[in-house]
Design an enzyme around this catalytic site. Sequence first.
Site, PDB file in Angstrom:
ATOM      1  N   GLU A 198       0.767  -1.127  -0.171  1.00  0.00           N
ATOM      2  CA  GLU A 198       0.114   0.138  -0.088  1.00  0.00           C
ATOM      3  C   GLU A 198       1.074   1.236   0.064  1.00  0.00           C
ATOM      4  O   GLU A 198       1.450   1.743   1.093  1.00  0.00           O
ATOM      5  CB  GLU A 198      -0.868  -0.140   1.144  1.00  0.00           C
ATOM      6  CG  GLU A 198      -1.682  -1.164   1.227  1.00  0.00           C
ATOM      7  CD  GLU A 198      -2.562  -1.598   2.496  1.00  0.00           C
ATOM      8  OE1 GLU A 198      -3.719  -2.099   2.729  1.00  0.00           O
ATOM      9  OE2 GLU A 198      -2.168  -0.905   3.570  1.00  0.00           O
ATOM     10  N   GLU A 331      -5.621  -8.401  -0.048  1.00  0.00           N
ATOM     11  CA  GLU A 331      -6.174  -8.537   1.598  1.00  0.00           C
ATOM     12  C   GLU A 331      -7.618  -8.188   1.369  1.00  0.00           C
ATOM     13  O   GLU A 331      -7.989  -7.270   0.616  1.00  0.00           O
ATOM     14  CB  GLU A 331      -5.322  -7.509   2.262  1.00  0.00           C
ATOM     15  CG  GLU A 331      -3.651  -7.471   2.402  1.00  0.00           C
ATOM     16  CD  GLU A 331      -3.179  -6.337   2.943  1.00  0.00           C
ATOM     17  OE1 GLU A 331      -3.987  -5.522   3.868  1.00  0.00           O
ATOM     18  OE2 GLU A 331      -2.124  -6.212   3.072  1.00  0.00           O
TER      19      GLU A 331
END
Length: 580
Positions: A198, A331
């Site tokens: 991220e 995720e």
Amino acid sequence: MPFSLDTSEKHTIFATNINIPDKMNRFFTFVFGVFLMMACQASAQDFESVNDAVKHMGVGWNLGNTLDANGNGVHQGIDSETYWGQPTTKPELMMMMKEAGFGAIRIPVTWYNHMDAKGKVDAAWMQRVHQVVDYVLNTGMYCLLNVHHDTGDGSTHWLHASMNTYNDTKDKFEYLWQQIAEEFKEYGEKLLFEGYNEMLDEYNSWCFASFAAPGRYDAESSADSYNAINSYAQSFVNAVRATGGNNSQRNLVVNTYAAANGYGNWNSHLKDPLTEMKYPVDPAGTGHIAFQVHFYPSVENMTNTKNEVNGMIALLKTHLVSKGAPVIIGEWGTANSNGIIDYDVRRDNVLEYARYFVQQTKKEGIGTFEWMGITDGTARSIPVFSQPDFAEAILKGWYGDSYQPVLPTRDNLGPSVYDVTYTALWAELNLVSNPIPTDSYSHIELTLAEAPEAGVLQLKAYKNNNDAVIQKITTASSTMTLDATTMGTTIQRITLQNCVNAHTQIRVTDVVLVKTDGTKQKMVPSQFWGCSVSESFLSAITPIINHRPTNGQYYDLQGRAVSHPTKGIYLLNGHKYAVK
């Protein structure tokens, strides 16, 4: 391996060694060129396409908070694997996941705390990462290996979505991936690489670039951030492909800005991470790159949750799949609304969401990796599932309602005890690590194998403002009342703290959280900081070695004695036995 023969050199040899007319020479040269093209195409097909890989890997799981654990921005040893409360990973854990029906494992890895100033990765760390990758691949599952907390929100993360940072770190980033790629260059198609996790801008903006900037959006800053994301993605592809071997066609994964999925209507820029993402130029041609996003919705209202699943999938198809690559949701979990763990208080919704989410993503050819919850903490070292019903919902979402997964749990193995060693003054053991509402829970019960000396241990309940309520304990059995008046509406965690400047060893035999309706919830102690904890079972766990026991004892497929078998496959009197 790709066909690497230089065609011009081959033509020279062919023409000079055989004396034939020019027309015939040109004919044979054309035929040989076609042969070379076909050979190269056949070689490129040795690795399945990334579309096929996503389809074949089934449902996946993240080995979270393990090789990605880190702290304080300092250089660390291989023991960092246990810094965030997880045990050292064992191959038995991966075999359990495979036997349950999972087909892929994502291994998040943080690298900065294992590199020198020039970016060289410690040999011992690379060896440990390699070992865990082998644990996965040796089961036949797919493995997705990444660069994880080198990105993200915080001061220790060196990869940011800005062109200034990209220009400063480009060589180091590419060198990191060169090292990883060289380590695994001869590995087969079931190993995929993920370039970064991220990645955020210099404002640490989530949702979309420059969201955390003054005014909540800055067009120039945003354009710079998306340019940087695409530049990192291209550097990743270039670095891996340049190492050759199987890396010349390995399937690769690149993430959108912040791994954002674009869903929502509260801001017109939410879709920007999808629309601004580019498909990198790939020397391997098309078909070997996938996009990745993450997904953590609220599950308070299931109608809204299902609409969000459907809406997100539609966006991914429109803005990413249309660019020529499949999508992996690397995720996923739930938002844990209002600071309360959804699995604890909205479990029915969590299970319904999990099954629906997997069903819909499978239908659309989207890969999924659940974020670590289904087996967590000491459960991984046994190994067992700490949330078996969650795991079952995921697997039934993929395989269908008739699927009966093998899901070993603590309940199969009898009562357990926890041996704790404190190594620092004020070190703490988690008794309750998730936030709990005081209007739902009345008290916690702690039982030790023996009473501690006065002044050695205390119970500590953290309130919302990080203040704590302290209760000294001097007996083997202790109770702490969870009072809303003194502790507020939500308790963040409850720990057992060491109060002396010495190594303290204790054995915890039971921790029970009691709800206001009298329902008891057994808790599993875990490392918070400054301590280690190991779990063992009071009933014998006898490995089966070169014999077929005929004593009427049930054993699971790992050879452990099981006192109360539930649904699954067991060994009984030397034969497989299915409990339905």
